[in-house]
Design a protein around this motif. Structure first.
Motif, PDB file in Angstrom:
ATOM      1  N   ARG A  22      -7.135  -1.773  -4.064  1.00 50.22           N
ATOM      2  CA  ARG A  22      -7.208  -2.726  -2.929  1.00 50.22           C
ATOM      3  C   ARG A  22      -5.886  -2.724  -2.173  1.00 50.22           C
ATOM      4  O   ARG A  22      -5.831  -2.690  -0.948  1.00 50.22           O
ATOM      5  CB  ARG A  22      -7.527  -4.146  -3.438  1.00 50.22           C
ATOM      6  N   HIS A  23      -4.801  -2.680  -2.931  1.00 51.36           N
ATOM      7  CA  HIS A  23      -3.458  -2.649  -2.300  1.00 51.36           C
ATOM      8  C   HIS A  23      -3.314  -1.367  -1.477  1.00 51.36           C
ATOM      9  O   HIS A  23      -2.837  -1.370  -0.341  1.00 51.36           O
ATOM     10  CB  HIS A  23      -2.381  -2.709  -3.388  1.00 51.36           C
ATOM     11  N   LEU A  24      -3.782  -0.268  -2.043  1.00 50.76           N
ATOM     12  CA  LEU A  24      -3.732   1.037  -1.356  1.00 50.76           C
ATOM     13  C   LEU A  24      -4.491   0.967  -0.031  1.00 50.76           C
ATOM     14  O   LEU A  24      -3.998   1.356   1.023  1.00 50.76           O
ATOM     15  CB  LEU A  24      -4.447   2.067  -2.241  1.00 50.76           C
ATOM     16  N   LEU A  25      -5.685   0.399  -0.095  1.00 46.87           N
ATOM     17  CA  LEU A  25      -6.534   0.321   1.111  1.00 46.87           C
ATOM     18  C   LEU A  25      -5.877  -0.543   2.167  1.00 46.87           C
ATOM     19  O   LEU A  25      -5.899  -0.252   3.358  1.00 46.87           O
ATOM     20  CB  LEU A  25      -7.912  -0.257   0.759  1.00 46.87           C
ATOM     21  N   ARG A  32      -7.156   8.323   6.346  1.00 46.17           N
ATOM     22  CA  ARG A  32      -8.590   8.161   6.096  1.00 46.17           C
ATOM     23  C   ARG A  32      -8.867   8.479   4.629  1.00 46.17           C
ATOM     24  O   ARG A  32      -8.702   9.607   4.186  1.00 46.17           O
ATOM     25  CB  ARG A  32      -9.396   9.110   6.994  1.00 46.17           C
ATOM     26  N   LEU A  33      -9.292   7.458   3.894  1.00 44.91           N
ATOM     27  CA  LEU A  33      -9.466   7.606   2.438  1.00 44.91           C
ATOM     28  C   LEU A  33     -10.943   7.572   2.070  1.00 44.91           C
ATOM     29  O   LEU A  33     -11.750   6.985   2.775  1.00 44.91           O
ATOM     30  CB  LEU A  33      -8.768   6.440   1.727  1.00 44.91           C
ATOM     31  N   ASN A  54     -10.553  -2.670   3.911  1.00 43.73           N
ATOM     32  CA  ASN A  54      -9.985  -2.102   5.143  1.00 43.73           C
ATOM     33  C   ASN A  54     -10.967  -1.036   5.628  1.00 43.73           C
ATOM     34  O   ASN A  54     -10.859   0.135   5.294  1.00 43.73           O
ATOM     35  CB  ASN A  54      -8.613  -1.464   4.854  1.00 43.73           C
ATOM     36  N   ASP A  55     -11.963  -1.511   6.387  1.00 43.21           N
ATOM     37  CA  ASP A  55     -13.040  -0.583   6.763  1.00 43.21           C
ATOM     38  C   ASP A  55     -12.521   0.562   7.623  1.00 43.21           C
ATOM     39  O   ASP A  55     -13.131   1.610   7.703  1.00 43.21           O
ATOM     40  CB  ASP A  55     -14.139  -1.352   7.488  1.00 43.21           C
ATOM     41  N   HIS A  95      -7.666  11.923   2.033  1.00 45.73           N
ATOM     42  CA  HIS A  95      -7.236  11.765   0.627  1.00 45.73           C
ATOM     43  C   HIS A  95      -8.393  11.091  -0.121  1.00 45.73           C
ATOM     44  O   HIS A  95      -9.022  10.181   0.421  1.00 45.73           O
ATOM     45  CB  HIS A  95      -5.967  10.888   0.558  1.00 45.73           C
ATOM     46  N   ILE A  96      -8.680  11.564  -1.315  1.00 48.11           N
ATOM     47  CA  ILE A  96      -9.741  10.963  -2.136  1.00 48.11           C
ATOM     48  C   ILE A  96      -9.083  10.243  -3.309  1.00 48.11           C
ATOM     49  O   ILE A  96      -8.148  10.776  -3.936  1.00 48.11           O
ATOM     50  CB  ILE A  96     -10.726  12.046  -2.648  1.00 48.11           C
TER      51      ILE A  96
END
Ligand SMILES: Nc1nc2c(ncn2[C@@H]2O[C@H](COP(=O)(O)OP(=O)(O)OP(=O)(O)O)[C@@H](O)[C@H]2O)c(=O)[nH]1
Length: 344
Positions: A22-25, A32-33, A54-55, A95-96
């Motif tokens: 969640r922090h990453l998003l 774009r993840l 973070n849509d 990035h995945i």
């Protein structure tokens, strides 16, 4: 064509993997993840908790949930087809991020990146292990050398590692970076002791960063460039040489129910069944009578947290679903009986 970097987030039940994601998003800085979320029990709690973070960085259709078992066991059937679909997209993710279940072994998953269909298109940028400093400090994974020596003297066939210790060692041995999470729950001296214990299990040169609620610098997390799939030999595993591995050291079930009338009574009952039956993890969504929003339950060992998150959607069934995870022999009937009075 350059390979899509992939970060594997591993770590025991409740260590803070979803919190870190969640922090990453929320700090994706325009990257774009895509997320692949693997979890135990088909309640889809982790997926629910990251949707809407973070849509822009990661729209809902870039969040794929794999819920029919540990990703390390469903590599061929679930993981590889999912990766291929993401990579086949006209506009593949930059990035995945893969969140493994709290019981997954990371090495078989990293090995999957050697598969012909994947190896030319994606690479394991890094394996990040989250460690729950509070749980380590509580001795959940520690070798107590003296106790172990005494126990082994009594029973030479003793398997030296408990399943929790083995998993702890597996996740650290495969890590390119360790996040020592939940530092807010331990004092400095305890944290230093936990760090020492973690260092003993990690490969030389692996960075260990302290964190609170997964708040780690994104640049440190994404861009490790480990190419872990080409460096498997240095990542020792108890499973090296074994064809198969299993998870029969752990049991889990989903407790389904209707609306709950009294949240305090539920939380207190959860604490009781966790203590009485050595439950490792309980998480899920609860419908509370008269409340418009879902109550999220997050229990890690003896710590039970709860908070209301989003409102129930119009037409969405207001139901309760709790994933209960413990070691082999978990007494499902007794746990259900203990909660039946409060979970409708
Ligand atoms: N006090 C404290 N709680 C934390 C921290 N990080 C996560 N938590 C809490 O720990 C609980 C579990 O966090 P998650 O992020 O769901 O853990 P997880 O590793 O994804 O759990 P599983 O997917 O079930 O293995 C939640 O209640 C979090 O709010 C932290 O640094 N400090």
């Amino acid at each position: 064509m350059s390979k899509v970097p992939t970060t594997v987030i591993t770590g025991f039940l409740g260590a803070g993997k979803t919190t870190l994601i969640r922090h990453l998003l929320q700090n994706a800085k325009g990257k774009r993840l895509a997320l692949i979320i693997n979890e135990f029990g088909d309640v889809g709690v982790d997926g629910e908790l990251v949707k809407g973070c973070n849509d822009e960085a990661c729209p809902e259709d870039d969040i794929v949930e794999l819920a029919n078992g540990c990703i390390c066991c469903t590599v061929a059937d679930d993981f590889l087809p999912t990766m291929q679909k993401l990579l086949d997209r006209e506009n593949p993710p930059e990035h995945i991020i893969i969140e493994t279940s709290g019981l997954a072994l990371p090495k078989p998953l990293v090995k999957a990146f050697q598969w012909p269909d994947i190896r030319t298109r994606a690479t394991v940028d890094g394996v990040v292990a989250l460690i729950d400093a509070d749980a380590v400090a509580a001795g959940r994974f520690a070798h107590d050398e003296a106790a172990l020596a005494a126990a082994r003297a009594a029973d030479p066939n003793l398997d030296h590692d408990s399943p929790l210790e083995e998993l702890f060692e597996e996740q650290l041995a495969c890590a390119d970076m360790v996040v020592l999470n939940k530092t807010d729950l331990v004092d400095a001296a305890t944290l230093a002791a936990v760090r020492q214990q973690v260092e003993a299990e990690t490969r030389p040169g692996v960075g260990i960063v302290n964190a609170n609620h997964g708040a780690v610098d994104i640049a440190a997390l994404l861009g490790i460039t480990a190419a872990a799939e080409d460096d498997l030999d240095s990542r020792k595993s108890h499973m090296d040489g074994a064809e198969e591995h299993d998870h029969d050291d752990f049991d889990s079930f989903v407790l389904n129910g209707g609306e709950v009338a009294d949240v305090d009574a539920l939380v207190s009952k959860l604490g009781e069944v966790i203590a009485a039956h050595d439950v490792l993890r309980i998480k899920g969504m609860v419908a509370v009578a008269g409340k418009p929003s879902r109550l999220v339950i997050q229990a890690v060992g003896p710590r039970v947290q709860h908070f209301f998150d989003r409102a129930w959607k119009p037409g969405e069934a207001r139901k309760t679903g709790l994933v209960v995870i413990g070691q082999k022999g978990l007494d499902q009937a007794a746990i259900e009986a203990g909660l039946r009075g409060v979970v409708g």
